[in-house]
Scaffold this motif. Structure first.
Motif, PDB file in Angstrom:
ATOM      1  N   SER A  14     -13.135   2.011  -6.728  1.00 21.71           N
ATOM      2  CA  SER A  14     -11.682   1.879  -6.794  1.00 21.71           C
ATOM      3  C   SER A  14     -11.262   0.620  -6.067  1.00 21.71           C
ATOM      4  N   SER A  15     -10.020   0.234  -6.309  1.00 22.12           N
ATOM      5  CA  SER A  15      -9.429  -0.814  -5.486  1.00 22.12           C
ATOM      6  C   SER A  15      -9.318  -0.252  -4.072  1.00 22.12           C
ATOM      7  N   ASP A  16      -9.035  -1.096  -3.114  1.00 17.94           N
ATOM      8  CA  ASP A  16      -8.941  -0.641  -1.726  1.00 17.94           C
ATOM      9  C   ASP A  16      -7.541  -0.178  -1.345  1.00 17.94           C
ATOM     10  N   LEU A  17      -6.615  -0.145  -2.289  1.00 14.35           N
ATOM     11  CA  LEU A  17      -5.274   0.339  -1.999  1.00 14.35           C
ATOM     12  C   LEU A  17      -5.245   1.860  -2.065  1.00 14.35           C
ATOM     13  N   THR A  18      -4.498   2.477  -1.160  1.00 13.29           N
ATOM     14  CA  THR A  18      -4.492   3.925  -0.978  1.00 13.29           C
ATOM     15  C   THR A  18      -4.288   4.694  -2.275  1.00 13.29           C
ATOM     16  N   HIS A  46     -14.932   0.715  -1.821  1.00  9.08           N
ATOM     17  CA  HIS A  46     -13.645   0.245  -2.350  1.00  9.08           C
ATOM     18  C   HIS A  46     -13.723  -1.268  -2.509  1.00  9.08           C
ATOM     19  N   ASP A  47     -13.128  -1.779  -3.569  1.00  6.16           N
ATOM     20  CA  ASP A  47     -13.247  -3.200  -3.872  1.00  6.16           C
ATOM     21  C   ASP A  47     -11.867  -3.865  -3.902  1.00  6.16           C
ATOM     22  N   PRO A  48     -11.568  -4.729  -2.922  1.00  2.00           N
ATOM     23  CA  PRO A  48     -10.263  -5.390  -2.906  1.00  2.00           C
ATOM     24  C   PRO A  48     -10.023  -6.300  -4.113  1.00  2.00           C
ATOM     25  N   ALA A  49     -11.073  -6.717  -4.800  1.00  3.85           N
ATOM     26  CA  ALA A  49     -10.898  -7.561  -5.993  1.00  3.85           C
ATOM     27  C   ALA A  49     -10.301  -6.769  -7.158  1.00  3.85           C
ATOM     28  N   LEU A  50     -10.254  -5.441  -7.032  1.00  2.74           N
ATOM     29  CA  LEU A  50      -9.673  -4.601  -8.080  1.00  2.74           C
ATOM     30  C   LEU A  50      -8.220  -4.229  -7.791  1.00  2.74           C
ATOM     31  N   ARG A  51      -7.625  -4.903  -6.812  1.00  4.44           N
ATOM     32  CA  ARG A  51      -6.212  -4.662  -6.511  1.00  4.44           C
ATOM     33  C   ARG A  51      -5.327  -5.077  -7.672  1.00  4.44           C
ATOM     34  N   GLU A  52      -4.122  -4.501  -7.672  1.00  7.32           N
ATOM     35  CA  GLU A  52      -3.100  -4.885  -8.639  1.00  7.32           C
ATOM     36  C   GLU A  52      -2.757  -6.363  -8.452  1.00  7.32           C
ATOM     37  N   ASP A  74       0.841  -1.194   0.000  1.00  2.00           N
ATOM     38  CA  ASP A  74       0.000   0.000   0.000  1.00  2.00           C
ATOM     39  C   ASP A  74       0.876   1.244   0.000  1.00  2.00           C
ATOM     40  N   VAL A  75       1.179   1.743  -1.195  1.00  2.00           N
ATOM     41  CA  VAL A  75       1.998   2.943  -1.345  1.00  2.00           C
ATOM     42  C   VAL A  75       1.122   4.079  -1.872  1.00  2.00           C
ATOM     43  N   PRO A  76       1.440   5.314  -1.506  1.00  2.00           N
ATOM     44  CA  PRO A  76       0.610   6.440  -1.934  1.00  2.00           C
ATOM     45  C   PRO A  76       0.850   6.828  -3.389  1.00  2.00           C
ATOM     46  N   THR A 103      -6.851   8.590  -5.521  1.00  2.00           N
ATOM     47  CA  THR A 103      -7.064   9.083  -6.890  1.00  2.00           C
ATOM     48  C   THR A 103      -8.557   9.159  -7.182  1.00  2.00           C
ATOM     49  N   ALA A 104      -9.321   8.156  -6.777  1.00  2.00           N
ATOM     50  CA  ALA A 104     -10.780   8.174  -6.978  1.00  2.00           C
ATOM     51  C   ALA A 104     -11.407   9.347  -6.237  1.00  2.00           C
ATOM     52  N   SER A 105     -10.952   9.618  -5.041  1.00  2.00           N
ATOM     53  CA  SER A 105     -11.487  10.758  -4.271  1.00  2.00           C
ATOM     54  C   SER A 105     -11.209  12.074  -4.987  1.00  2.00           C
ATOM     55  N   ALA A 106     -10.023  12.187  -5.600  1.00  2.00           N
ATOM     56  CA  ALA A 106      -9.670  13.407  -6.322  1.00  2.00           C
ATOM     57  C   ALA A 106     -10.537  13.613  -7.565  1.00  2.00           C
ATOM     58  N   LEU A 107     -11.048  12.522  -8.132  1.00  2.00           N
ATOM     59  CA  LEU A 107     -11.857  12.595  -9.362  1.00  2.00           C
ATOM     60  C   LEU A 107     -13.359  12.589  -9.106  1.00  2.00           C
ATOM     61  N   GLN A 108     -13.767  12.208  -7.933  1.00  3.61           N
ATOM     62  CA  GLN A 108     -15.181  11.921  -7.656  1.00  3.61           C
ATOM     63  C   GLN A 108     -16.113  13.097  -7.917  1.00  3.61           C
ATOM     64  N   GLY A 109     -15.805  14.266  -7.415  1.00  8.80           N
ATOM     65  CA  GLY A 109     -16.720  15.398  -7.556  1.00  8.80           C
ATOM     66  C   GLY A 109     -18.066  15.045  -6.961  1.00  8.80           C
ATOM     67  N   THR A 110     -19.141  15.226  -7.756  1.00 11.83           N
ATOM     68  CA  THR A 110     -20.503  14.932  -7.286  1.00 11.83           C
ATOM     69  C   THR A 110     -20.970  13.536  -7.680  1.00 11.83           C
TER      70      THR A 110
END
Length: 190
Positions: free
Chosen positions: A48-52, A70-76, A22-24, A57-64
């Motif tokens: 988004s995946s559940d990794l930070t 968060h979905d751990p199945a979408l991890r790298e 989990d790297v930023p 990044t999803a929070s920065a794009l979310q807007g309204t």
């Protein structure tokens, strides 16, 4: 008909295998984030995946837009003992396996990790689950290089080896439509 807009998280500046560690993400390029947010459909759901690096990044794009959990199945991909190790060191540790992992992706598995095929199946199940819960929607999925490539592979019907030729930059968008078997990768928005 569900349309997926796969966004690769912001850059991590890692020079090593970076899977489940989990790297930023570096989200300092506010102009690129604003262009990306403007480009994406306003009525889309965001997951988004559940990794930070993906969550932020999803929070920065979310807007309204509406956010899904968060979905751990979408991890790298899970690189096992290779995670956090430089590529040249992995090549020294496991010369044949590390070469086969990239040149013949499929069932080759890093020690303690998962293969391309295992990763692709994990992501495919998540995609099917999300599509079933939200049919016909636009979905912005903020995830990782390998995850996005598995979906390009599935939509285009190409081999894992062929799909590895695709370039997926940080903060890029890959729009996929299964019904029309189309993929559009935009690595840099104007």
């Amino acid at each position: 008909m569900t349309t997926w807009h796969w966004v690769r998280h912001g850059p991590t500046h890692q020079k090593t295998f970076t899977g489940w560690r989990d790297v930023p993400a570096d989200l300092s390029d506010k102009a690129a984030i604003a262009r990306l947010a403007q480009h994406l459909p306003k009525d889309a759901l965001v997951v988004s995946s559940d990794l930070t690096r993906s969550v932020n990044t999803a929070s920065a794009l979310q807007g309204t837009r509406t956010r899904l959990p968060h979905d751990p199945a979408l991890r790298e991909f899970h690189f096992g003992v290779w995670d956090g190790v430089h590529f040249s060191t992995v090549a020294e540790w496991h010369p044949d396996l590390s070469r086969a992992y990239w040149e013949q992706p499929g069932d080759h598995t890093p020690p303690g990790g998962e293969s391309w095929n295992t990763s692709a199946a994990r992501v495919a199940m998540a995609v099917q689950r999300i599509e079933a819960a939200h049919p016909g929607r636009h979905i912005i999925a903020v995830a990782h290089f390998g995850v996005i490539l598995t979906q390009v592979q599935a939509v285009l019907g190409v081999s894992a080896q062929e799909v590895l030729a695709h370039k997926i930059e940080p903060l890029s968008v890959t729009t996929l439509n299964r019904a029309t078997s189309t993929a559009e990768v935009i690595n840099h928005l104007p």
